[in-house]
Enzyme design. Structure first.
Site, PDB file in Angstrom:
ATOM      1  N   SER A 255      31.462  45.430  32.919  1.00 40.21           N
ATOM      2  CA  SER A 255      32.313  44.277  33.211  1.00 40.21           C
ATOM      3  C   SER A 255      33.570  44.799  33.515  1.00 40.21           C
ATOM      4  CB  SER A 255      32.379  43.370  32.037  1.00 40.21           C
ATOM      5  OG  SER A 255      33.065  44.158  31.089  1.00 40.21           O
ATOM      6  N   LYS A 256      34.429  44.070  34.350  1.00 42.79           N
ATOM      7  CA  LYS A 256      35.695  44.491  34.713  1.00 42.79           C
ATOM      8  C   LYS A 256      36.578  44.821  33.607  1.00 42.79           C
ATOM      9  CE  LYS A 256      36.955  42.267  38.885  1.00 42.79           C
ATOM     10  NZ  LYS A 256      37.367  40.997  39.362  1.00 42.79           N
TER      11      LYS A 256
END
Ligand code: GLU
Length: 484
Positions: A255-256
């Site tokens: 994920s970011k």
């Protein structure tokens, strides 16, 4: 499916950037196509108007251009199966949706958002899977016509009929089965007239003669809907291959929040495209025999869909750094020189201030010590300018009371000697140490500090040879003065 050439596609929704997971999917498709003499197309799945991003296609194309992944057909290139933007194919989806309605495999549904919300709440209170209850499947033709004519907002839904399990073979996961009653009557055409992903994806894969659908595992749960659609249309199914999830080192989904996910970010950080491609290629696939370093030709030659792993692939930055250094290490001198020159501007140096031959030597001697090209400037700034300070720890440890005197003597020897290669510097250093009656280390360490300002780097004599006699003598004298 009988087809002369395998045809694959990369079908991103335009989010505005290329995700590294997308790069991996695109790369596997690309490797598969090139290895098997097939074709790869780029199709933009932009039917979700709420997620429309201006300029998203350009961003994607720029990222692929940088990475060197070329599509055979696509929105920018054209081809025989276009248009390649789904938003330009709405009439096609409408036509196929109608075909399904006629055959009873899809139906109009006129539910209000409120009714759907109530249904959802009711099912969730009963801890049941949120699914449409087929309410409008049972409307009479008359009722449907009336509602359509009076413009009641509506969607078109897939009619999942009772029957045996939906089963398909996945190249990566083997036989995959889904109970039919877990499959929702998926919306195929939304109330805004746009198709959903499922309908558009299947119709396009069929019309664009896609033979192999290679995509991320997150789409596995959509596949039974697609399989039903192929069956309802009476079309041959493509081969499916679902690529393993990408995971953070803590095994959560990439994920970011835990790091960069856009290809652009990696480019900006100084990763070479060769290294990034090599890295993402290994996220879920290994060619065997401990082969890790690969350029694109090696990857094409070795790629086999059947060797893709099932288990999630951990995104390990250390490995990426290692690959970046490996790719730098194996660049030929001329290529490295170009990269070095190009990088110079970001470090306020001017390539024309240095002789090409000099930069070539610097490029060569440091290449085993760099993870990034910028490391040339961060780890060995002394090749580009004389040190203006000296590492205090090294000074503390290596600089003795007599050091100034010793190295000044050495500077004289160098200045008066004939020659300038590694051996010259080494021999004269040893001779000087001997005549001073001290060990060579009493000169080696102070000289390194004097010419480089730091305590680590390539072999001292290599550094001296590259810097050249005049510069070495000058730096020694300056340091002897400043450090005394
Ligand atoms: N549009 C989907 C995506 O954004 C494509 C999935 C597929 O390849 O079928 O990834």
């Amino acid at each position: 499916m009988i087809n002369d050439k395998p045809r694959v596609r990369f079908a991103p929704s335009p989010t505005g950037y290329l995700h590294v997971g997308g790069l991996r999917t695109a790369l596997y498709n690309y490797l598969f196509a090139r290895k098997n003499d097939g074709e790869i197309i780029l199709r933009i799945e932009d039917t979700d108007r709420s997620r429309f991003v201006e300029g998203a296609l350009e961003g994607l194309l720029t990222a692929f251009k940088w990475a060197g992944i070329e599509f055979d057909e696509g929105p920018d290139k054209g081809g025989n199966y276009g248009p390649y933007m789904q938003s330009q194919r709405l009439d096609i989806y409408a036509k196929y949706a109608l075909q399904l309605i006629k055959s009873g495999k899809a139906y109009y549904a006129f539910d209000t958002p409120e009714r759907l919300e109530e249904l959802r709440a009711e099912l969730s209170a009963k801890k049941m899977q949120p699914k449409y209850d087929k309410h409008d499947l049972y409307l009479s033709e008359e009722q449907i016509r009336e509602k359509l004519e009076s413009g009641v907002p509506h969607v078109i839904r897939l009619n999942v009929e009772p029957g045996p399990k939906v089963v398909f073979e996945d190249v990566v996961r083997g036989k995959v089965e889904f109970d039919r009653d877990t499959i929702d009557d998926q919306i195929l055409i939304k109330s805004d007239g746009y198709p959903t992903y499922h309908l558009a994806n299947v119709v396009d894969d069929h019309l664009m003669k896609i033979t192999h659908v290679i995509r991320g595992e997150e789409w596995l749960s959509s596949t039974p809907k697609h399989v039903l659609l192929y069956d309802y249309f009476g079309w041959d199914k493509p081969v499916f291959a679902h690529l393993p999830l990408l995971l953070n080192p803590d095994k959560s989904k990439l994920s970011k929040r835990q790091g960069d996910v856009a290809v652009e970010d990696y480019k900006d950080k100084g990763y070479l495209k060769e290294a990034l491609l090599n890295f993402v290629a290994l996220l879920g696939w290994s060619p065997g025999e401990n082969l890790e370093y690969m350029n694109i030709e090696d990857m094409i030659a070795n790629f086999e869909l059947g060797k893709v792993h099932k288990a999630g692939a951990v995104f390990n930055l250390e490995k990426l750094n290692w690959l970046n250094s490996e790719h730098i290490k194996r660049k030929d001198k001329e290529t490295l020189l170009e990269m070095l020159k190009n990088e110079m501007q970001y470090h306020a140096y001017n390539a024309s201030d240095y002789k090409e031959d000099y930069l070539l030597k610097v490029a060569d001697v440091m290449k085993d010590r760099c993870v990034f090209i910028r490391d040339y400037f961060e780890r060995s700034p002394y090749f580009f300018k004389a040190p203006d300070s000296y590492d205090p720890d090294i000074k503390e440890k290596r600089w003795k009371e007599n050091s100034s005197g010793y190295i000044l003597k050495l500077a004289d020897t160098y200045e008066n000697g004939v020659g300038g290669d590694k051996e010259f510097f080494e021999l004269n250093l040893k001779k000087t140490a001997e005549s001073l009656g001290v060990g060579a280390g009493q000169l080696i360490h102070p000289v390194r500090l004097a010419v480089s300002g730091i305590g680590v780097g390539p072999g001292l004599y290599e550094i001296l040879e590259i810097l050249g006699k005049n510069e070495v003598v000058k730096r020694i004298r300056t340091a002897a003065e400043k450090l005394k």
